[in-house]
Motif scaffolding. Structure first.
Motif, PDB file in Angstrom:
ATOM      1  N   ALA A   6       0.899  -1.396   0.322  1.00 29.90           N
ATOM      2  CA  ALA A   6      -0.267  -0.039  -0.149  1.00 29.90           C
ATOM      3  C   ALA A   6       1.008   1.042  -0.005  1.00 29.90           C
ATOM      4  O   ALA A   6       2.107   1.505   0.543  1.00 29.90           O
ATOM      5  N   VAL A   7       0.472   1.995  -0.611  1.00 27.47           N
ATOM      6  CA  VAL A   7       0.917   3.913  -0.694  1.00 27.47           C
ATOM      7  C   VAL A   7       0.061   4.784  -0.138  1.00 27.47           C
ATOM      8  O   VAL A   7      -1.303   4.805  -0.430  1.00 27.47           O
ATOM      9  N   SER A   8       0.592   5.741   0.433  1.00 31.38           N
ATOM     10  CA  SER A   8      -0.694   6.655   0.813  1.00 31.38           C
ATOM     11  C   SER A   8      -0.849   7.910  -0.094  1.00 31.38           C
ATOM     12  O   SER A   8      -0.023   7.150  -0.893  1.00 31.38           O
ATOM     13  N   TRP A   9      -1.488   8.723   0.152  1.00 37.39           N
ATOM     14  CA  TRP A   9      -1.951   9.469  -1.078  1.00 37.39           C
ATOM     15  C   TRP A   9      -0.821  10.733  -1.907  1.00 37.39           C
ATOM     16  O   TRP A   9      -0.899  10.507  -2.464  1.00 37.39           O
ATOM     17  N   SER A  10      -0.021  10.963  -1.389  1.00 35.70           N
ATOM     18  CA  SER A  10       1.449  11.821  -1.106  1.00 35.70           C
ATOM     19  C   SER A  10       2.463  10.638  -2.241  1.00 35.70           C
ATOM     20  O   SER A  10       2.989  11.135  -2.760  1.00 35.70           O
ATOM     21  N   GLY A  11       2.632   9.486  -1.708  1.00 34.57           N
ATOM     22  CA  GLY A  11       3.580   8.486  -2.046  1.00 34.57           C
ATOM     23  C   GLY A  11       4.845   8.240  -0.499  1.00 34.57           C
ATOM     24  O   GLY A  11       5.751   8.083  -1.141  1.00 34.57           O
ATOM     25  N   GLY A  12       4.852   9.372   0.123  1.00 35.73           N
ATOM     26  CA  GLY A  12       5.959   9.193   0.967  1.00 35.73           C
ATOM     27  C   GLY A  12       5.831   8.022   1.945  1.00 35.73           C
ATOM     28  O   GLY A  12       6.531   7.847   3.128  1.00 35.73           O
ATOM     29  N   SER A  13       4.456   7.203   1.964  1.00 43.19           N
ATOM     30  CA  SER A  13       4.317   6.048   3.290  1.00 43.19           C
ATOM     31  C   SER A  13       4.014   4.710   2.456  1.00 43.19           C
ATOM     32  O   SER A  13       3.389   5.004   1.743  1.00 43.19           O
ATOM     33  N   THR A  14       4.666   3.963   2.762  1.00 42.23           N
ATOM     34  CA  THR A  14       4.244   2.326   2.020  1.00 42.23           C
ATOM     35  C   THR A  14       4.868   1.564   2.609  1.00 42.23           C
ATOM     36  O   THR A  14       5.111   2.124   3.862  1.00 42.23           O
ATOM     37  N   HIS A  15       4.273   0.110   2.849  1.00 41.27           N
ATOM     38  CA  HIS A  15       3.390  -0.764   3.950  1.00 41.27           C
ATOM     39  C   HIS A  15       3.299  -1.514   2.398  1.00 41.27           C
ATOM     40  O   HIS A  15       3.278  -2.073   1.623  1.00 41.27           O
ATOM     41  N   TYR A  16       3.985  -3.043   3.038  1.00 37.54           N
ATOM     42  CA  TYR A  16       4.706  -4.434   2.606  1.00 37.54           C
ATOM     43  C   TYR A  16       4.538  -5.122   3.490  1.00 37.54           C
ATOM     44  O   TYR A  16       4.695  -5.203   4.032  1.00 37.54           O
ATOM     45  N   ALA A  17       3.466  -6.312   3.181  1.00 35.78           N
ATOM     46  CA  ALA A  17       3.786  -7.455   3.235  1.00 35.78           C
ATOM     47  C   ALA A  17       5.029  -8.548   3.632  1.00 35.78           C
ATOM     48  O   ALA A  17       6.372  -7.836   2.579  1.00 35.78           O
ATOM     49  N   ASP A  18       5.043  -9.271   4.149  1.00 35.43           N
ATOM     50  CA  ASP A  18       6.260  -9.633   4.910  1.00 35.43           C
ATOM     51  C   ASP A  18       7.104 -10.565   3.737  1.00 35.43           C
ATOM     52  O   ASP A  18       7.794 -10.762   3.372  1.00 35.43           O
ATOM     53  N   SER A  19       6.054 -11.707   3.259  1.00 31.57           N
ATOM     54  CA  SER A  19       6.202 -12.175   2.223  1.00 31.57           C
ATOM     55  C   SER A  19       7.264 -11.440   0.772  1.00 31.57           C
ATOM     56  O   SER A  19       7.181 -12.469   0.034  1.00 31.57           O
ATOM     57  N   VAL A  20       6.088  -9.962   0.487  1.00 30.66           N
ATOM     58  CA  VAL A  20       6.940  -9.164  -0.536  1.00 30.66           C
ATOM     59  C   VAL A  20       8.087  -8.304  -0.691  1.00 30.66           C
ATOM     60  O   VAL A  20       8.848  -7.529  -1.484  1.00 30.66           O
ATOM     61  N   LYS A  21       8.488  -7.545   0.818  1.00 27.55           N
ATOM     62  CA  LYS A  21       9.101  -6.914   0.927  1.00 27.55           C
ATOM     63  C   LYS A  21      10.479  -7.601   1.234  1.00 27.55           C
ATOM     64  O   LYS A  21      11.296  -8.099   1.181  1.00 27.55           O
ATOM     65  N   GLY A  22      11.792  -5.865   0.289  1.00 34.26           N
ATOM     66  CA  GLY A  22      13.146  -6.573  -0.539  1.00 34.26           C
ATOM     67  C   GLY A  22      12.518  -6.639  -1.926  1.00 34.26           C
ATOM     68  O   GLY A  22      13.977  -7.282  -2.427  1.00 34.26           O
ATOM     69  N   ARG A  23      11.252  -7.560  -2.107  1.00 33.63           N
ATOM     70  CA  ARG A  23      11.514  -8.334  -3.845  1.00 33.63           C
ATOM     71  C   ARG A  23      10.011  -6.767  -4.504  1.00 33.63           C
ATOM     72  O   ARG A  23      10.712  -6.743  -5.631  1.00 33.63           O
ATOM     73  N   PHE A  24       9.227  -6.389  -4.110  1.00 34.30           N
ATOM     74  CA  PHE A  24       8.396  -5.842  -4.442  1.00 34.30           C
ATOM     75  C   PHE A  24       8.910  -4.126  -4.137  1.00 34.30           C
ATOM     76  O   PHE A  24       9.110  -3.647  -2.467  1.00 34.30           O
ATOM     77  N   THR A  25       7.841  -3.218  -5.218  1.00 35.45           N
ATOM     78  CA  THR A  25       8.425  -2.147  -4.803  1.00 35.45           C
ATOM     79  C   THR A  25       6.881  -1.327  -4.764  1.00 35.45           C
ATOM     80  O   THR A  25       6.736  -1.740  -6.665  1.00 35.45           O
ATOM     81  N   ILE A  26       5.693   0.069  -4.457  1.00 32.99           N
ATOM     82  CA  ILE A  26       5.221   0.179  -4.862  1.00 32.99           C
ATOM     83  C   ILE A  26       5.295   1.268  -4.869  1.00 32.99           C
ATOM     84  O   ILE A  26       6.231   2.312  -4.081  1.00 32.99           O
ATOM     85  N   SER A  27       4.243   1.804  -5.804  1.00 34.20           N
ATOM     86  CA  SER A  27       4.722   3.797  -6.379  1.00 34.20           C
ATOM     87  C   SER A  27       3.668   4.068  -7.164  1.00 34.20           C
ATOM     88  O   SER A  27       2.750   3.873  -7.886  1.00 34.20           O
ATOM     89  N   ARG A  28       3.898   4.945  -6.770  1.00 35.50           N
ATOM     90  CA  ARG A  28       2.499   5.875  -7.485  1.00 35.50           C
ATOM     91  C   ARG A  28       2.960   7.894  -8.226  1.00 35.50           C
ATOM     92  O   ARG A  28       3.807   8.411  -7.960  1.00 35.50           O
ATOM     93  N   ASP A  29       2.154   8.432  -9.590  1.00 32.54           N
ATOM     94  CA  ASP A  29       2.213   9.045  -9.720  1.00 32.54           C
ATOM     95  C   ASP A  29       1.057  10.227  -9.947  1.00 32.54           C
ATOM     96  O   ASP A  29      -0.422   9.094 -10.687  1.00 32.54           O
ATOM     97  N   ASN A  30       0.644  10.892  -9.087  1.00 36.87           N
ATOM     98  CA  ASN A  30      -0.322  11.147  -9.039  1.00 36.87           C
ATOM     99  C   ASN A  30      -0.800  11.967 -10.354  1.00 36.87           C
ATOM    100  O   ASN A  30      -2.090  12.712 -10.666  1.00 36.87           O
ATOM    101  N   ALA A  31      -0.033  12.836 -11.615  1.00 32.86           N
ATOM    102  CA  ALA A  31      -0.085  13.652 -12.484  1.00 32.86           C
ATOM    103  C   ALA A  31      -0.649  12.011 -13.217  1.00 32.86           C
ATOM    104  O   ALA A  31      -1.257  13.060 -14.224  1.00 32.86           O
ATOM    105  N   LYS A  32      -0.270  11.407 -13.493  1.00 27.55           N
ATOM    106  CA  LYS A  32      -0.893  10.246 -14.575  1.00 27.55           C
ATOM    107  C   LYS A  32      -2.268   9.312 -13.525  1.00 27.55           C
ATOM    108  O   LYS A  32      -2.503   8.444 -14.438  1.00 27.55           O
ATOM    109  N   ASN A  33      -2.538   9.399 -12.180  1.00 27.08           N
ATOM    110  CA  ASN A  33      -3.141   8.862 -11.546  1.00 27.08           C
ATOM    111  C   ASN A  33      -3.146   7.739 -12.322  1.00 27.08           C
ATOM    112  O   ASN A  33      -4.001   6.174 -12.400  1.00 27.08           O
TER     113      ASN A  33
END
Length: 122
Positions: free
Chosen positions: A50-77
């Motif tokens: 999960a990623v916060s509305w600003s992108g400043g905070s992210t959370h990961y399941a333990d099973s994917v931590k270190g392998r997956f990265t979530i990111s967002r672009d609010n300009a592109k939705n």
């Protein structure tokens, strides 16, 4: 009408990478936290990232931590999930979801996409 449309799924060998993308419309995207969930055949839907509305905070399941990265672009939705070092146990349908308040559980999300399939072969 809110729409979340996932793309980028497919078949990949173990150890490979995929990048999922979710395009949002019909909502004020920058006001929503976004999450990725997955559901394997015969299993319950589970939280991935999960990623916060600003992108400043992210959370990961333990099973994917270190392998997956979530990111967002609010300009592109859009919200992306970069998946590296994939394992056969990552095989599932992947869903993006939107929530006014960041959450790590499925009931916390108001809007869901239709999902994209990821298959990791051994």
């Amino acid at each position: 009408q809110v729409q979340l449309v996932e793309s980028g799924g497919g078949l990949v060998q173990a150890g490979g990478s995929l990048r999922l993308s979710c395009a949002a419309s019909g909502l004020t995207f920058s006001s929503y936290a976004m999450g990725w969930f997955r559901q394997a055949p015969g299993k319950e839907r589970e939280f991935v990232a999960a990623v916060s509305w600003s992108g400043g905070s992210t959370h990961y399941a333990d099973s994917v931590k270190g392998r997956f990265t979530i990111s967002r672009d609010n300009a592109k939705n859009t919200v992306d999930l970069q998946m590296n070092s994939l394992k056969p146990e990552d095989t599932a349908d992947y869903f993006c979801a939107a929530t006014p308040h960041i959450s790590l559980t499925t009931p916390g999300y108001d809007y869901w996409g239709q999902g994209t399939q990821v298959t990791v072969s051994s």
